[in-house]
Design a protein around this motif. Structure first.
Motif, PDB file in Angstrom:
ATOM      1  N   VAL A  32       0.846  -1.198   0.000  1.00  0.00           N
ATOM      2  CA  VAL A  32       0.000   0.000   0.000  1.00  0.00           C
ATOM      3  C   VAL A  32       0.881   1.247   0.000  1.00  0.00           C
ATOM      4  CG1 VAL A  32      -1.696   1.354   1.312  1.00  0.00           C
ATOM      5  CG2 VAL A  32      -1.984  -1.126   1.091  1.00  0.00           C
ATOM      6  N   GLU A  33       1.873   1.269   0.884  1.00  0.00           N
ATOM      7  CA  GLU A  33       2.777   2.428   0.954  1.00  0.00           C
ATOM      8  C   GLU A  33       3.495   2.648  -0.369  1.00  0.00           C
ATOM      9  OE1 GLU A  33       5.443   1.663   4.198  1.00  0.00           O
ATOM     10  OE2 GLU A  33       3.875   1.913   5.709  1.00  0.00           O
ATOM     11  N   CYS A  34       3.982   1.588  -0.971  1.00  0.00           N
ATOM     12  CA  CYS A  34       4.720   1.699  -2.228  1.00  0.00           C
ATOM     13  C   CYS A  34       3.845   2.322  -3.320  1.00  0.00           C
ATOM     14  CB  CYS A  34       5.215   0.317  -2.663  1.00  0.00           C
ATOM     15  SG  CYS A  34       6.204   0.341  -4.170  1.00  0.00           S
ATOM     16  N   VAL A  35       2.644   1.790  -3.501  1.00  0.00           N
ATOM     17  CA  VAL A  35       1.756   2.295  -4.545  1.00  0.00           C
ATOM     18  C   VAL A  35       1.349   3.739  -4.250  1.00  0.00           C
ATOM     19  CG1 VAL A  35      -0.524   2.039  -5.629  1.00  0.00           C
ATOM     20  CG2 VAL A  35       0.887   0.011  -5.206  1.00  0.00           C
ATOM     21  N   VAL A  36       0.913   4.001  -3.022  1.00  0.00           N
ATOM     22  CA  VAL A  36       0.394   5.325  -2.662  1.00  0.00           C
ATOM     23  C   VAL A  36       1.485   6.390  -2.725  1.00  0.00           C
ATOM     24  CG1 VAL A  36      -0.638   6.703  -0.808  1.00  0.00           C
ATOM     25  CG2 VAL A  36      -1.530   4.425  -1.315  1.00  0.00           C
ATOM     26  N   TYR A  37       2.603   6.153  -2.068  1.00  0.00           N
ATOM     27  CA  TYR A  37       3.661   7.175  -2.030  1.00  0.00           C
ATOM     28  C   TYR A  37       4.295   7.405  -3.393  1.00  0.00           C
ATOM     29  CZ  TYR A  37       3.294   6.945   3.065  1.00  0.00           C
ATOM     30  OH  TYR A  37       2.833   6.990   4.361  1.00  0.00           O
ATOM     31  N   THR A  38       4.478   6.345  -4.164  1.00  0.00           N
ATOM     32  CA  THR A  38       5.055   6.515  -5.501  1.00  0.00           C
ATOM     33  C   THR A  38       4.096   7.301  -6.389  1.00  0.00           C
ATOM     34  OG1 THR A  38       6.223   4.409  -5.235  1.00  0.00           O
ATOM     35  CG2 THR A  38       6.103   5.313  -7.457  1.00  0.00           C
ATOM     36  N   ALA A  39       2.816   6.981  -6.326  1.00  0.00           N
ATOM     37  CA  ALA A  39       1.824   7.710  -7.125  1.00  0.00           C
ATOM     38  C   ALA A  39       1.749   9.170  -6.686  1.00  0.00           C
ATOM     39  CB  ALA A  39       0.452   7.046  -7.013  1.00  0.00           C
ATOM     40  N   GLU A  72      -8.022  -0.763   1.812  1.00  0.00           N
ATOM     41  CA  GLU A  72      -7.305   0.484   2.056  1.00  0.00           C
ATOM     42  C   GLU A  72      -6.620   0.967   0.773  1.00  0.00           C
ATOM     43  OE1 GLU A  72      -3.656   2.323   4.738  1.00  0.00           O
ATOM     44  OE2 GLU A  72      -4.047   0.185   4.814  1.00  0.00           O
ATOM     45  N   LEU A  73      -6.056   0.043   0.037  1.00  0.00           N
ATOM     46  CA  LEU A  73      -5.391   0.385  -1.220  1.00  0.00           C
ATOM     47  C   LEU A  73      -6.412   0.908  -2.229  1.00  0.00           C
ATOM     48  CD1 LEU A  73      -2.886   0.554  -2.956  1.00  0.00           C
ATOM     49  CD2 LEU A  73      -3.097  -1.888  -3.425  1.00  0.00           C
ATOM     50  N   LEU A  74      -7.544   0.260  -2.321  1.00  0.00           N
ATOM     51  CA  LEU A  74      -8.598   0.697  -3.252  1.00  0.00           C
ATOM     52  C   LEU A  74      -9.085   2.096  -2.902  1.00  0.00           C
ATOM     53  CD1 LEU A  74     -10.561  -2.667  -3.477  1.00  0.00           C
ATOM     54  CD2 LEU A  74      -8.944  -1.738  -5.143  1.00  0.00           C
ATOM     55  N   PHE A  75      -9.199   2.389  -1.621  1.00  0.00           N
ATOM     56  CA  PHE A  75      -9.609   3.712  -1.161  1.00  0.00           C
ATOM     57  C   PHE A  75      -8.621   4.769  -1.646  1.00  0.00           C
ATOM     58  CE2 PHE A  75      -9.069   7.024   2.110  1.00  0.00           C
ATOM     59  CZ  PHE A  75     -10.330   7.598   2.086  1.00  0.00           C
ATOM     60  N   HIS A  76      -7.327   4.517  -1.434  1.00  0.00           N
ATOM     61  CA  HIS A  76      -6.299   5.476  -1.839  1.00  0.00           C
ATOM     62  C   HIS A  76      -6.223   5.622  -3.358  1.00  0.00           C
ATOM     63  CE1 HIS A  76      -4.611   6.550   2.019  1.00  0.00           C
ATOM     64  NE2 HIS A  76      -4.658   5.282   2.383  1.00  0.00           N
ATOM     65  N   VAL A  77      -6.406   4.533  -4.078  1.00  0.00           N
ATOM     66  CA  VAL A  77      -6.380   4.578  -5.547  1.00  0.00           C
ATOM     67  C   VAL A  77      -7.448   5.546  -6.045  1.00  0.00           C
ATOM     68  CG1 VAL A  77      -6.952   3.232  -7.618  1.00  0.00           C
ATOM     69  CG2 VAL A  77      -5.323   2.324  -5.954  1.00  0.00           C
ATOM     70  N   ASN A  78      -8.641   5.456  -5.483  1.00  0.00           N
ATOM     71  CA  ASN A  78      -9.729   6.353  -5.915  1.00  0.00           C
ATOM     72  C   ASN A  78      -9.421   7.810  -5.601  1.00  0.00           C
ATOM     73  OD1 ASN A  78     -11.392   4.392  -7.078  1.00  0.00           O
ATOM     74  ND2 ASN A  78     -12.261   3.865  -5.101  1.00  0.00           N
ATOM     75  N   LEU A  79      -8.874   8.072  -4.421  1.00  0.00           N
ATOM     76  CA  LEU A  79      -8.513   9.450  -4.058  1.00  0.00           C
ATOM     77  C   LEU A  79      -7.447  10.007  -5.001  1.00  0.00           C
ATOM     78  CD1 LEU A  79      -8.244   9.419  -0.157  1.00  0.00           C
ATOM     79  CD2 LEU A  79     -10.032  10.451  -1.552  1.00  0.00           C
ATOM     80  N   LEU A  80      -6.443   9.207  -5.284  1.00  0.00           N
ATOM     81  CA  LEU A  80      -5.346   9.663  -6.137  1.00  0.00           C
ATOM     82  C   LEU A  80      -5.791   9.856  -7.581  1.00  0.00           C
ATOM     83  CD1 LEU A  80      -2.517   7.533  -4.545  1.00  0.00           C
ATOM     84  CD2 LEU A  80      -2.720  10.022  -4.468  1.00  0.00           C
ATOM     85  N   ARG A  81      -6.718   9.042  -8.042  1.00  0.00           N
ATOM     86  CA  ARG A  81      -7.261   9.238  -9.396  1.00  0.00           C
ATOM     87  C   ARG A  81      -7.978  10.586  -9.492  1.00  0.00           C
ATOM     88  NH1 ARG A  81      -9.097   3.161 -10.675  1.00  0.00           N
ATOM     89  NH2 ARG A  81      -7.278   2.620 -11.931  1.00  0.00           N
ATOM     90  N   LYS A  82      -8.670  10.960  -8.435  1.00  0.00           N
ATOM     91  CA  LYS A  82      -9.344  12.264  -8.416  1.00  0.00           C
ATOM     92  C   LYS A  82      -8.328  13.393  -8.480  1.00  0.00           C
ATOM     93  CE  LYS A  82     -13.485  10.695  -6.115  1.00  0.00           C
ATOM     94  NZ  LYS A  82     -14.098  10.385  -4.844  1.00  0.00           N
ATOM     95  N   ARG A  83      -7.192  13.232  -7.783  1.00  0.00           N
ATOM     96  CA  ARG A  83      -6.140  14.266  -7.822  1.00  0.00           C
ATOM     97  C   ARG A  83      -5.560  14.402  -9.220  1.00  0.00           C
ATOM     98  NH1 ARG A  83      -1.960  13.441  -3.214  1.00  0.00           N
ATOM     99  NH2 ARG A  83      -0.849  14.912  -4.519  1.00  0.00           N
ATOM    100  N   ILE A  84      -5.384  13.288  -9.905  1.00  0.00           N
ATOM    101  CA  ILE A  84      -4.876  13.334 -11.282  1.00  0.00           C
ATOM    102  C   ILE A  84      -5.878  14.059 -12.172  1.00  0.00           C
ATOM    103  CG2 ILE A  84      -4.370  11.941 -13.333  1.00  0.00           C
ATOM    104  CD1 ILE A  84      -3.198   9.813 -11.414  1.00  0.00           C
TER     105      ILE A  84
END
Length: 100
Positions: A32-39, A72-84
């Motif tokens: 989770v940290e790797c995907v979230v922080y790298t993105a 938790e990973l799916l939650f962060h993926v959705n948030l980060l997609r919105k930021r993009i």
């Protein structure tokens, strides 16, 4: 980038096969940290190429999150997609201005 994070997926699967729930949980957190922080880092850079790379990483994150049941990973993926999406929306007026 997804390749960098995929090492954690392999470690999770190995730990689960060996019945080591504690290690599996630790590796899930690392994934989770790797995907979230790298993105997040790619999004912060903000170049089109970086945003494309972030989207690819998030696509991987969504696939592995669904496969391994990491909500938790799916939650962060959705948030980060919105930021993009927001970054790209803000860029549109500037691109239209540059063309004139």
């Amino acid at each position: 980038m997804a390749i960098t994070c995929s090492k954690w997926e392999g470690l999770i699967e190995k730990a689960e096969r060996e019945g080591n729930k504690e290690k599996a949980l630790e590796f899930r957190e690392k994934l989770v940290e790797c995907v979230v922080y790298t993105a997040q880092e790619l999004i912060a850079r903000g170049r089109s190429r970086d945003l494309d790379e972030a989207e690819e990483l998030l696509k991987y994150g969504e696939e592995v999150g669904n496969k391994l049941g990491i909500n938790e990973l799916l939650f962060h993926v959705n948030l980060l997609r919105k930021r993009i999406e927001e970054k790209r929306e803000r860029r549109k007026p500037k691109e239209a201005e540059a063309k004139q």
